[in-house]
Design a protein around this motif. Structure first.
Motif, PDB file in Angstrom:
ATOM      1  N   LYS A 277      65.540-110.553  20.323  1.00 20.41           N
ATOM      2  CA  LYS A 277      64.766-110.805  18.983  1.00 20.41           C
ATOM      3  C   LYS A 277      65.129-109.358  18.240  1.00 20.41           C
ATOM      4  CE  LYS A 277      62.361-114.404  20.050  1.00 20.41           C
ATOM      5  NZ  LYS A 277      62.409-115.507  19.569  1.00 20.41           N
ATOM      6  N   LYS A 278      64.732-109.371  16.893  1.00 16.97           N
ATOM      7  CA  LYS A 278      65.092-108.372  16.000  1.00 16.97           C
ATOM      8  C   LYS A 278      63.908-107.378  16.430  1.00 16.97           C
ATOM      9  CE  LYS A 278      66.940-110.463  11.830  1.00 16.97           C
ATOM     10  NZ  LYS A 278      66.494-110.454  10.267  1.00 16.97           N
ATOM     11  N   ALA A 279      64.234-106.060  16.151  1.00 16.10           N
ATOM     12  CA  ALA A 279      63.300-104.971  16.351  1.00 16.10           C
ATOM     13  C   ALA A 279      62.340-105.067  15.265  1.00 16.10           C
ATOM     14  CB  ALA A 279      63.980-103.820  16.447  1.00 16.10           C
ATOM     15  N   LEU A 280      61.220-104.938  15.415  1.00 12.07           N
ATOM     16  CA  LEU A 280      60.014-104.810  14.500  1.00 12.07           C
ATOM     17  C   LEU A 280      59.179-103.441  14.164  1.00 12.07           C
ATOM     18  CD1 LEU A 280      58.342-108.205  15.284  1.00 12.07           C
ATOM     19  CD2 LEU A 280      60.033-107.966  13.650  1.00 12.07           C
ATOM     20  N   ALA A 281      59.087-103.220  13.200  1.00  6.75           N
ATOM     21  CA  ALA A 281      58.317-102.021  12.762  1.00  6.75           C
ATOM     22  C   ALA A 281      56.850-102.373  12.496  1.00  6.75           C
ATOM     23  CB  ALA A 281      58.710-101.302  11.521  1.00  6.75           C
ATOM     24  N   VAL A 282      55.972-101.910  13.227  1.00  6.76           N
ATOM     25  CA  VAL A 282      54.513-102.152  12.818  1.00  6.76           C
ATOM     26  C   VAL A 282      53.830-101.031  12.165  1.00  6.76           C
ATOM     27  CG1 VAL A 282      52.219-102.888  13.791  1.00  6.76           C
ATOM     28  CG2 VAL A 282      54.358-103.771  14.731  1.00  6.76           C
TER      29      VAL A 282
ATOM     30  N   LYS B  14      42.017-110.334  19.934  1.00  5.68           N
ATOM     31  CA  LYS B  14      42.715-109.157  20.655  1.00  5.68           C
ATOM     32  C   LYS B  14      44.129-109.499  20.434  1.00  5.68           C
ATOM     33  CE  LYS B  14      42.899-106.705  24.949  1.00  5.68           C
ATOM     34  NZ  LYS B  14      42.249-106.572  26.065  1.00  5.68           N
ATOM     35  N   PHE B  15      44.983-108.431  20.131  1.00  5.44           N
ATOM     36  CA  PHE B  15      46.318-108.526  20.307  1.00  5.44           C
ATOM     37  C   PHE B  15      46.962-107.335  21.401  1.00  5.44           C
ATOM     38  CE2 PHE B  15      45.808-110.159  15.990  1.00  5.44           C
ATOM     39  CZ  PHE B  15      46.741-111.070  15.859  1.00  5.44           C
ATOM     40  N   ALA B  16      47.824-107.453  21.992  1.00  4.20           N
ATOM     41  CA  ALA B  16      48.068-106.468  23.007  1.00  4.20           C
ATOM     42  C   ALA B  16      48.666-105.389  22.131  1.00  4.20           C
ATOM     43  CB  ALA B  16      49.208-107.083  24.223  1.00  4.20           C
ATOM     44  N   ILE B  17      49.378-105.679  21.189  1.00  3.74           N
ATOM     45  CA  ILE B  17      49.852-104.719  20.232  1.00  3.74           C
ATOM     46  C   ILE B  17      49.378-103.444  19.963  1.00  3.74           C
ATOM     47  CG2 ILE B  17      49.556-105.825  18.035  1.00  3.74           C
ATOM     48  CD1 ILE B  17      52.650-105.342  17.492  1.00  3.74           C
ATOM     49  N   TYR B  18      47.799-103.708  19.830  1.00  2.45           N
ATOM     50  CA  TYR B  18      47.102-102.636  19.266  1.00  2.45           C
ATOM     51  C   TYR B  18      46.907-101.425  20.626  1.00  2.45           C
ATOM     52  CZ  TYR B  18      45.107-104.765  15.231  1.00  2.45           C
ATOM     53  OH  TYR B  18      44.906-105.093  14.202  1.00  2.45           O
ATOM     54  N   THR B  19      47.267-101.943  21.663  1.00  4.09           N
ATOM     55  CA  THR B  19      47.185-101.043  22.911  1.00  4.09           C
ATOM     56  C   THR B  19      48.205 -99.906  22.561  1.00  4.09           C
ATOM     57  OG1 THR B  19      46.091-102.789  24.061  1.00  4.09           O
ATOM     58  CG2 THR B  19      47.017-100.888  25.658  1.00  4.09           C
ATOM     59  N   HIS B  20      49.387-100.548  22.142  1.00  2.00           N
ATOM     60  CA  HIS B  20      50.629 -99.807  22.304  1.00  2.00           C
ATOM     61  C   HIS B  20      50.706 -99.068  20.836  1.00  2.00           C
ATOM     62  CE1 HIS B  20      52.361-101.887  25.556  1.00  2.00           C
ATOM     63  NE2 HIS B  20      52.195-102.920  24.847  1.00  2.00           N
TER      64      HIS B  20
ATOM     65  N   LEU C  17      54.751 -98.277  15.300  1.00  2.00           N
ATOM     66  CA  LEU C  17      55.227 -98.938  16.498  1.00  2.00           C
ATOM     67  C   LEU C  17      56.509 -99.670  16.350  1.00  2.00           C
ATOM     68  CD1 LEU C  17      54.574 -99.639  19.563  1.00  2.00           C
ATOM     69  CD2 LEU C  17      52.979-101.467  18.388  1.00  2.00           C
ATOM     70  N   VAL C  18      57.523 -99.425  16.900  1.00  2.33           N
ATOM     71  CA  VAL C  18      58.625-100.458  16.811  1.00  2.33           C
ATOM     72  C   VAL C  18      58.628-101.302  18.146  1.00  2.33           C
ATOM     73  CG1 VAL C  18      61.262-100.273  16.675  1.00  2.33           C
ATOM     74  CG2 VAL C  18      59.807 -98.552  15.753  1.00  2.33           C
ATOM     75  N   ILE C  19      58.781-102.324  18.082  1.00  2.00           N
ATOM     76  CA  ILE C  19      58.599-103.308  19.342  1.00  2.00           C
ATOM     77  C   ILE C  19      60.060-104.200  19.159  1.00  2.00           C
ATOM     78  CG2 ILE C  19      56.261-103.390  19.442  1.00  2.00           C
ATOM     79  CD1 ILE C  19      56.011-106.087  17.913  1.00  2.00           C
ATOM     80  N   ARG C  20      60.424-104.808  20.249  1.00  2.00           N
ATOM     81  CA  ARG C  20      61.637-105.653  20.438  1.00  2.00           C
ATOM     82  C   ARG C  20      61.314-106.737  21.423  1.00  2.00           C
ATOM     83  NH1 ARG C  20      67.181-103.715  20.083  1.00  2.00           N
ATOM     84  NH2 ARG C  20      66.781-103.203  22.242  1.00  2.00           N
ATOM     85  N   GLY C  21      61.325-107.945  21.084  1.00  2.03           N
ATOM     86  CA  GLY C  21      61.434-108.935  22.415  1.00  2.03           C
ATOM     87  C   GLY C  21      62.648-109.100  22.846  1.00  2.03           C
ATOM     88  N   ASN C  22      62.819-109.666  24.009  1.00  2.00           N
ATOM     89  CA  ASN C  22      64.151-110.036  24.432  1.00  2.00           C
ATOM     90  C   ASN C  22      64.809-111.081  23.505  1.00  2.00           C
ATOM     91  OD1 ASN C  22      63.647-108.531  26.614  1.00  2.00           O
ATOM     92  ND2 ASN C  22      63.109-110.556  27.878  1.00  2.00           N
TER      93      ASN C  22
END
Length: 109
Positions: A92-97, A66-72, A85-90
């Motif tokens: 950190k670089k933005a990532l495209a999924v 399980k990855f929480a990323i799948y929920t998003h 899905l575009v994510i970015r941690g504090n």
């Protein structure tokens, strides 16, 4: 999950990526694109110089239950187009999924 089972899951994912790269670039051989030995440090998919020219990615494979990323990623229900899905941690670089299949389509163009 036992450590051996976890390693087998990871190896299976690495082998899938190797197969997809070789399928996408038929002029490459199994000597050009290989899966690393489990526990070996560095990239999970090793590329020859010729392979890196066609597929210039340092690939890390993680196969977990399980990855929480799948929920998003699946949050919007059925998409009209390709999911992104575009994510970015504090700090950190933005990532495209995107899906692996869609990614392979993009690099083949």
């Amino acid at each position: 999950m036992k450590p051996r089972s976890a390693k087998n899951k990871g190896k299976k994912l690495q082998n899938l990526v190797v197969k997809m790269v070789l399928d996408k670039f038929p002029d490459l051989t199994s000597r050009d694109v290989t899966s690393t030995i489990m526990g070996e440090s560095g990239k999970d998919v090793k590329l020859s110089e010729a392979a890196f020219k066609k597929f210039p990615y340092d690939t890390e494979c993680k196969s977990l239950a399980k990855f929480a990323i799948y929920t998003h990623y699946e949050q919007r229900g059925e998409p009209d187009g390709e999911r992104l899905l575009v994510i970015r941690g504090n700090h950190k670089k933005a990532l495209a999924v995107i899906s692996l299949e869609h990614f392979m389509e993009l690099i083949g163009k």
